[in-house]
Enzyme design. Structure first.
Site, mmCIF file in Angstrom:
data_model
loop_
_atom_site.group_PDB
_atom_site.id
_atom_site.type_symbol
_atom_site.label_atom_id
_atom_site.label_comp_id
_atom_site.label_asym_id
_atom_site.label_seq_id
_atom_site.Cartn_x
_atom_site.Cartn_y
_atom_site.Cartn_z
ATOM 1 N N ARG A 149 41.656 -45.687 57.419
ATOM 2 C CA ARG A 149 42.950 -45.676 58.086
ATOM 3 C C ARG A 149 43.513 -47.094 58.016
ATOM 4 O O ARG A 149 42.757 -48.064 58.028
ATOM 5 C CB ARG A 149 42.802 -45.251 59.549
ATOM 6 C CG ARG A 149 42.169 -43.873 59.743
ATOM 7 C CD ARG A 149 41.935 -43.595 61.218
ATOM 8 N NE ARG A 149 41.330 -42.283 61.440
ATOM 9 C CZ ARG A 149 40.020 -42.048 61.481
ATOM 10 N NH1 ARG A 149 39.157 -43.055 61.336
ATOM 11 N NH2 ARG A 149 39.557 -40.825 61.674
ATOM 12 N N LYS A 160 38.169 -45.081 65.111
ATOM 13 C CA LYS A 160 38.778 -44.744 66.386
ATOM 14 C C LYS A 160 37.694 -44.409 67.406
ATOM 15 O O LYS A 160 36.673 -43.821 67.097
ATOM 16 C CB LYS A 160 39.712 -43.542 66.218
ATOM 17 C CG LYS A 160 40.779 -43.746 65.149
ATOM 18 C CD LYS A 160 41.649 -44.948 65.416
ATOM 19 C CE LYS A 160 42.755 -45.075 64.371
ATOM 20 N NZ LYS A 160 43.615 -46.234 64.611
ATOM 21 N N HIS A 193 49.050 -43.760 54.710
ATOM 22 C CA HIS A 193 48.305 -42.534 54.974
ATOM 23 C C HIS A 193 48.254 -41.638 53.742
ATOM 24 O O HIS A 193 47.296 -40.891 53.539
ATOM 25 C CB HIS A 193 48.933 -41.783 56.145
ATOM 26 C CG HIS A 193 47.939 -41.042 56.969
ATOM 27 N ND1 HIS A 193 46.979 -41.680 57.730
ATOM 28 C CD2 HIS A 193 47.716 -39.702 57.141
ATOM 29 C CE1 HIS A 193 46.230 -40.767 58.351
ATOM 30 N NE2 HIS A 193 46.657 -39.572 58.000
ATOM 31 N N ARG A 246 45.374 -42.551 51.745
ATOM 32 C CA ARG A 246 44.160 -41.970 52.339
ATOM 33 C C ARG A 246 43.998 -40.521 51.881
ATOM 34 O O ARG A 246 42.897 -40.087 51.533
ATOM 35 C CB ARG A 246 44.255 -42.060 53.866
ATOM 36 C CG ARG A 246 43.096 -41.446 54.645
ATOM 37 C CD ARG A 246 43.231 -41.859 56.112
ATOM 38 N NE ARG A 246 42.533 -40.989 57.053
ATOM 39 C CZ ARG A 246 41.258 -41.126 57.396
ATOM 40 N NH1 ARG A 246 40.527 -42.084 56.853
ATOM 41 N NH2 ARG A 246 40.716 -40.307 58.284
ATOM 42 N N HIS A 286 36.136 -38.113 59.989
ATOM 43 C CA HIS A 286 36.616 -36.940 60.716
ATOM 44 C C HIS A 286 35.504 -36.384 61.601
ATOM 45 O O HIS A 286 34.386 -36.166 61.144
ATOM 46 C CB HIS A 286 37.045 -35.834 59.737
ATOM 47 C CG HIS A 286 38.341 -36.106 59.060
ATOM 48 N ND1 HIS A 286 38.754 -35.453 57.903
ATOM 49 C CD2 HIS A 286 39.348 -36.970 59.354
ATOM 50 C CE1 HIS A 286 39.935 -35.892 57.539
ATOM 51 N NE2 HIS A 286 40.324 -36.817 58.397
ATOM 52 N N TYR A 312 42.051 -30.493 52.600
ATOM 53 C CA TYR A 312 42.102 -31.001 51.233
ATOM 54 C C TYR A 312 41.709 -29.954 50.205
ATOM 55 O O TYR A 312 42.110 -30.038 49.044
ATOM 56 C CB TYR A 312 41.236 -32.262 51.101
ATOM 57 C CG TYR A 312 41.779 -33.391 51.942
ATOM 58 C CD1 TYR A 312 42.975 -34.014 51.597
ATOM 59 C CD2 TYR A 312 41.154 -33.792 53.113
ATOM 60 C CE1 TYR A 312 43.522 -35.013 52.390
ATOM 61 C CE2 TYR A 312 41.680 -34.791 53.910
ATOM 62 C CZ TYR A 312 42.866 -35.393 53.538
ATOM 63 O OH TYR A 312 43.405 -36.371 54.322
#
Length: 312
Positions: free
Chosen positions: A152, A176, A248, A251, A274, A283
């Site tokens: 990110r 995160k 993004h 990414r 994730h 994806y």
């Protein structure tokens, strides 16, 4: 400002910085999320970060009962889903209660990505953008690291110098919610990083900073907003529509290209950081859509070929 308002504002700022969301889009997100947060309060004092899948489902039912148009209900679910995806990334909560819900007659939007050729052009252009050598080498390292790792943008610009010392083959990324993961570096990315460290060490102002990509701003390192502007400049230099390029989207390109070349979905999930495999599974749909487009364009019985064939 209450907690819900604070979280919504943080989400909107990130959408503007990382995805380049237009003002009207941000206003729509804000309206949708504030309406949802207000409704949750009436449901036993629920909050944005404590709502369950059942709460989201009940809200959609309430919107339908209110007589809202199908497109409006679909947009509200999309806003809620995007917010919770961001909340999981930020570590505000461990799950996305809206991720498995189907919108009213609308399929889940696929993330836009870039072709391998477009990425190559961006990587070639990055070291040519900048007023002086230190900026050019930095820009080359930024793009190489972003595409090589799928980080990110907030993780990339916030890398400490210590993470890159010793010519590492892998980077330790703090994601995160403070979650850490290891991401491997490709040879080109390692070369770009090594070149940046050499140039960075010669710059007295930057050399003293604890950040890998220092800045004179309050944060001490390059910001999301500044990187967003840089990537637009690089896209323009590469001859690519800058509206088609965001941090993004690189990414997304990282994940899509890995999957197209045979990478396991679980591996991609780990590399992207994730928490839920369902987030990564999008994806597979991107790849399916690309394959269908290729067949339609190039197969003798493809619909695109039939429409354009003068003898058809």
């Amino acid at each position: 400002m209450n907690l819900a308002e604070n979280r919504i504002d943080t989400f909107l700022e990130a959408q503007a910085a990382e995805l380049g969301a237009a003002r009207n889009t941000l206003m729509a997100y804000g309206r949708d999320l504030r309406a949802y947060a207000g409704w949750l309060i009436t449901r036993g004092g629920r909050g944005l970060l404590t709502a369950t899948q059942a709460d989201v489902e009940a809200y959609l039912v309430a919107c339908d009962a209110e007589g809202l148009a199908q497109a409006t209900r679909a947009r509200r679910l999309s806003s809620i889903r995007q917010f919770y995806r961001f909340a999981v990334d930020e570590g505000w909560r461990s799950d996305n209660p809206a991720i498995r819900l189907q919108g009213p007659g609308r399929s889940r939007a696929l993330p836009r990505t870039l072709t391998e050729g477009q990425v190559e052009r961006l990587l070639d252009a990055a070291p040519q953008v900048g007023r002086v050598e230190v900026e050019q080498v930095r820009n080359g390292a930024l793009l190489a690291l972003l595409y090589a790792t799928g980080m990110r943008v907030s993780e990339l610009v916030g890398l400490p110098l210590a993470a890159a010392q010793g010519n590492p083959e892998m980077l330790l990324v703090r994601g995160k919610g403070g979650k850490e993961r290891l991401v491997p570096l490709s040879p080109p990315a390692r070369a770009a990083l090594a070149a940046w460290l050499v140039v960075r060490a010669r710059d007295k102002r930057r050399a003293a900073s604890p950040w890998l990509f220092p800045s004179s701003g309050r944060a001490g390192h390059l910001t999301r907003h500044r990187f967003y502007g840089l990537i637009k400049q690089i896209a323009t230099h590469a001859g690519i529509d800058p509206d088609a390029v965001t941090p993004h989207r690189l990414r997304h390109a990282f994940a899509t290209h890995l999957l197209a070349n045979g990478a396991d979905l679980r591996v991609i999930q780990t590399l992207l950081g994730h928490a839920d495999l369902a987030t990564t599974e999008i994806y597979t749909h991107v790849l399916d859509a690309r394959l269908r487009a290729l067949v339609e364009a190039h197969h003798p019985l493809g619909t695109t070929r039939r429409k354009t064939d003068p003898e058809g």
